[in-house]
Design a protein around this motif. Structure first.
Motif, short mmCIF file in Angstrom:
data_model
loop_
_atom_site.label_atom_id
_atom_site.label_comp_id
_atom_site.label_asym_id
_atom_site.label_seq_id
_atom_site.Cartn_x
_atom_site.Cartn_y
_atom_site.Cartn_z
N GLY A 4 23.72 -1.44 -35.88
CA GLY A 4 23.88 -0.51 -37.22
C GLY A 4 23.95 -1.57 -38.54
O GLY A 4 23.66 -1.50 -39.69
N ALA A 64 29.79 0.43 -37.34
CA ALA A 64 29.24 -0.99 -38.47
C ALA A 64 28.90 -0.69 -39.06
O ALA A 64 28.54 -1.68 -40.39
CB ALA A 64 27.63 -0.40 -37.53
N SER A 99 29.81 -3.94 -41.93
CA SER A 99 28.83 -4.37 -42.87
C SER A 99 29.83 -3.95 -44.23
O SER A 99 29.04 -4.84 -45.24
CB SER A 99 28.17 -2.96 -42.78
N SER A 144 23.51 2.24 -41.39
CA SER A 144 23.95 2.86 -40.33
C SER A 144 23.36 3.69 -39.16
O SER A 144 23.57 3.81 -38.18
CB SER A 144 25.08 1.92 -40.02
N SER A 197 21.01 -3.69 -40.00
CA SER A 197 20.24 -2.37 -40.49
C SER A 197 20.74 -2.17 -42.74
O SER A 197 19.74 -2.31 -43.61
CB SER A 197 20.06 -1.04 -40.41
N THR A 210 30.71 4.45 -33.15
CA THR A 210 29.66 2.98 -33.35
C THR A 210 29.36 3.24 -34.69
O THR A 210 29.54 2.40 -35.30
CB THR A 210 28.97 3.58 -32.20
N ILE A 211 29.20 4.69 -35.16
CA ILE A 211 28.36 4.42 -36.97
C ILE A 211 29.72 3.99 -37.90
O ILE A 211 29.29 2.57 -38.36
CB ILE A 211 27.36 5.69 -37.43
N GLY A 237 19.91 3.46 -38.29
CA GLY A 237 20.05 1.83 -36.85
C GLY A 237 20.97 2.80 -35.63
O GLY A 237 19.48 2.48 -34.64
N VAL A 238 21.72 3.61 -36.27
CA VAL A 238 22.60 3.58 -34.52
C VAL A 238 21.73 4.73 -33.81
O VAL A 238 21.67 4.83 -32.34
CB VAL A 238 23.87 4.03 -34.90
#
Lengths: 253, 262, 268
Positions: free
Chosen positions: A128, A69, A73, A189, A131, A65-66, A192-193
């Motif tokens: 993420g 994101a 980004s 990120s 952010s 996930t990170i 956030g995650v």
């Protein structure tokens, strides 16, 4: 060299001191074992949890996930930064938005994102990006601003076309600032995650910590927490050192 | 901003912004349009459109439900911000005037700044209990470091000639700090306070969202849980407005100070 | 590398050149200017600050287009295009911090399409000509300001330019370094046979280096005086002890004093 060594020693003492003190306090019974467990137990618990493999799924979940994101980004942020830099009017318009973006606690949108996209990977990725992406846009703008006008003039005198000017002059000039933006994007990120997983989610490392907390499993909680924090410190540390090398070679003394 | 460790992306346009009121209005209109679009698209599952939200917000502002929760958030936030500001300023000045101490402290502080502090919230709860003090502590954990780093960075990047002037004028350490260091660093310090403001608020709100029975963070989560879309959208709107207004005020102040000192 | 061509044909020719900037506020920066450089001539331009010296240079190399008037180089109009054969050295340090000295100098030839052996030879020649041979693998951050400026000059030299424009190239250097860099510039001028136009604010530099010095007025900048120095071609910085040197500098200053006062009056 001696100063660097002294720094290293003092820094280690400053970091290790409280940990040793905590270890002693826990072992001697000054610290309530229901609130904090000894650091050595935290490490043991972390090793157990990683070794047993029951965190594997959470790790894959969280790190992918990170990565998603962060990657999005960087890609979207750099492109939009370049577009905004090109169009002066657009830049004047989004200027106030960028200047106050990070004053808004973006995290409060997370429950809404969950309501909108369901509980899963999607709201976390969006959180993420929310952010991290503005930081990339901002550093792209400041990177492009930092290209010395004299080098752009030089490019014209050497009769370089737009593509070569971008590749040979603009990108290398802007690289240090771009890199700082990417570094920030990674840590934002990540924060956030993990925060999203922690507050409201059904899987991932953040969820594992809050689940352990809610089921009063302090040992597991501290072990996973330590793992997450160490990962974050190492990831940020690597980029920090890399950035330092990049800057050192260029800093004109 | 000499320290690369200060991890806030500070946004500064190279050319002075040609502030056109029309642009601000267009931006505002676009944001409202986006909000409207999302509101219509989700048709009341997640986001309420602007107009109904505004109407609801006006009513909400007359209820004690809102003000009780707002007061709880405000209390925790103000205490957290005050502690961050005062302690951060003191630590920043102390470290900043001692090169060795600041070299020791800076990487540790900026390292702490970039970790996901939310994972530490259970520890805060276990140590401070479920009351307001946990929220305050968590707010300080977020808000303290930027003030220290900005103050420290400002002191260190001070033109050495100012310090030498202070020494030639035979000022004491205290006088140097109060009459030279503090005024010279004020613009950067206000910059640090601005970031600390929003991060302390974030810390308090996250605390309330995770486990609390009071506060705007709690009200937001309970609005979502009860599928009261109007309530959650209103709370978010309120927080966003307050955050932006406060930020703009501090940005204005810090720009004015920077302008004056040049 | 000496070029055989009729001496009478001007190498560079400016006719009625005017440059205005649309406001707000609208600025009449330069002109009208008429200026002719003979092939192989060394001309300096001095003038009060803000008189449009750099604008003039931008128009000479085709980076900027005159509002009216024409700039001709080797017989053809520039029309806001940068022609080959012109090298420019700027006042600001324009070395690229991400490239080594060798790569910086090579940068001038990246698009030349020359065989790599030829490039290597030219680069090494230019680098040692500028006295940087032992620093060829250093990065700009490891060099002094004077050495970085030499890197930029070497990057211009590899192009074998027929016209070299210098915009206060030694402005940021200390006095001794400037005198020595002046000697190197003269040596370079003699060996390449290039035409040189040097913009400077230092009257002694202009008096020492040039065949001819043009004095510009306060804004809008135009030429109010031309001074022939009469130095032999194989001169060096020792001409400062020549009795004529003082007289030259004095004449430049008397032309310039009034104009400089105007600029200061405007500033205050």
């Amino acid at each position: 060299m001696t100063r660097a060594l002294a720094l290293l020693i003092v820094r280690s003492v400053v970091l290790a001191g409280p940990i040793l003190l905590l270890e002693f306090g826990c072992r001697a019974g000054y610290v309530d074992p229901n609130s904090i467990i000894p650091p050595s137990d935290m490490i043991a618990s972390m090793v157990e949890h990683i070794g047993s493999g029951d965190l594997n799924e959470s790790m894959v979940q969280t790190f992918s996930t990170i990565a998603l994101a962060f990657g999005l980004s960087v890609a979207i942020g750099t492109l939009s930064g370049a577009v905004i830099h090109r169009i002066a009017r657009l830049r004047d318009m989004v200027d106030p938005l960028l200047a106050s973006y990070y004053s808004v606690p973006t995290f409060i949108f997370y429950p809404v994102l969950v309501a909108l996209l369901g509980l899963g990977k999607a709201p976390l990725v969006v959180l993420g990006i929310l952010s991290a992406m503005p930081a990339v846009i901002i550093s792209t703008l400041s990177g492009l601003d930092s290209v010395p006008p004299v080098l752009l003039k030089l490019a014209r005198i050497q009769r370089l076309g737009p593509a070569l000017t971008l590749w040979w002059i603009i990108l290398p000039s802007a690289l240090p600032r771009l890199f700082s933006g990417f570094k920030l994007a990674l840590s934002y990120s990540l924060i956030g995650v993990i925060a999203g997983e922690f507050i409201l989610s059904g899987s991932g490392l953040g969820f594992a910590i809050s689940f352990a907390y809610q089921s009063f499993d302090n040992r597991a909680m501290y072990g996973i927490m330590l793992f997450v924090l160490l990962t974050a410190v190492v990831a940020n540390g690597v980029l920090y050192a890399w950035e330092g090398r990049l800057r050192r070679r260029r800093s004109k003394g | 901003m000499s320290t690369s460790a200060v991890n806030e992306p500070t946004y500064k346009q190279a050319a002075p912004a040609r502030a056109r009121p029309v642009d601000a209005l267009i931006l505002l209109a676009l944001m409202l349009l986006l909000w409207q679009a999302v509101g219509v698209w989700t048709s009341g599952i997640a986001v309420a459109p602007p107009l109904p939200t505004l109407a609801y917000l006006v009513n909400l502002l007359q209820t004690s439900l809102f003000w009780d929760n707002a007061a709880a958030t405000l209390e925790a936030f103000l205490i957290a911000f005050a502690i961050s500001a005062v302690a951060g300023l003191a630590l920043g000045l102390i470290f900043g005037t001692r090169p060795f101490a600041s070299d020791v402290a800076e990487p540790i502080l900026s390292g702490f700044y970039t970790i996901p502090k939310v994972t530490l919230y259970p520890v805060v709860l276990l140590v401070f209990g479920l009351g307001i003090s946990a929220k305050i502590a968590f707010g300080v954990m977020h808000g303290l470091v930027p003030v220290v780093l900005f103050t420290l960075g400002a002191v260190r990047s001070l033109p050495p000639v100012l310090v030498r002037t202070a020494r030639v004028l035979r000022l004491s350490r205290r006088q140097t700090m109060l009459w030279v260091l503090l005024p010279a660093c004020l613009p950067d310090i206000v910059g640090g306070l601005r970031i600390s403001f929003s991060l302390s608020l974030l810390g308090v709100l996250i605390g309330e969202m995770f486990s609390s029975q009071r506060g705007l963070g709690f009200l937001l989560v309970s609005g979502i849980a009860q599928h009261n879309v109007l309530l959650s959208t209103s709370v978010i709107t309120m927080i966003v407005i307050v955050a932006i207004v406060a930020n703009m005020a501090m940005l204005h102040l810090s720009r004015r100070l920077t302008h004056r000192s040049k | 590398m000496t070029v055989s061509m009729s001496v009478t044909e001007p190498h560079v020719e400016l006719k009625g050149v005017v440059r205005r900037f649309d406001g707000p506020p609208a600025v009449h920066a330069v002109g009208p200017i008429d200026l002719t450089l003979a092939r192989g001539e060394f001309v300096s331009v001095v003038g009060p600050s803000g008189c449009g010296k750099s604008t003039l240079l931008d128009m000479l190399c085709g980076v900027a287009r005159p509002t009216s008037g024409s700039v001709r180089f080797e017989g053809s109009d520039l029309n806001g295009e940068v022609p080959p054969g012109i090298g420019v050295v700027f006042q600001e340090d324009s070395s690229m911090p991400w490239l080594s000295v060798r790569q910086n100098v090579e940068f001038g030839l990246r698009t030349s399409g020359l065989p790599s052996a030829e490039i290597k030879e030219r680069v090494e020649h230019a680098v040692s000509f500028m006295g940087l041979a032992q620093f060829i693998d250093h990065f700009p951050a490891q060099l002094s300001g004077g050495m970085r400026q030499r890197v930029c000059i070497a990057r211009t030299l590899v192009l074998r330019p027929r016209l070299i424009l210098l915009d206060e190239p030694f402005g940021a250097l200390d006095q001794q370094t400037r005198l020595l860099m002046g000697d190197e510039l003269l040596r370079l001028w003699r060996e390449t046979g290039a035409t040189i136009l040097l913009i400077t604010h230092a009257l002694d530099e202009a008096a020492m280096l040039s065949d001819r010095v043009g004095v510009m007025s306060a804004r809008p900048g135009r030429f109010i005086d031309f001074v022939e120095t009469g130095w032999p071609r194989d001169r060096d910085s020792r001409v400062v002890s020549d009795p004529n040197f003082g007289a030259l500098t004095a004449r430049l200053w008397s032309s310039l004093r009034e104009e400089s006062l105007k600029t200061m009056g405007r500033a205050s």
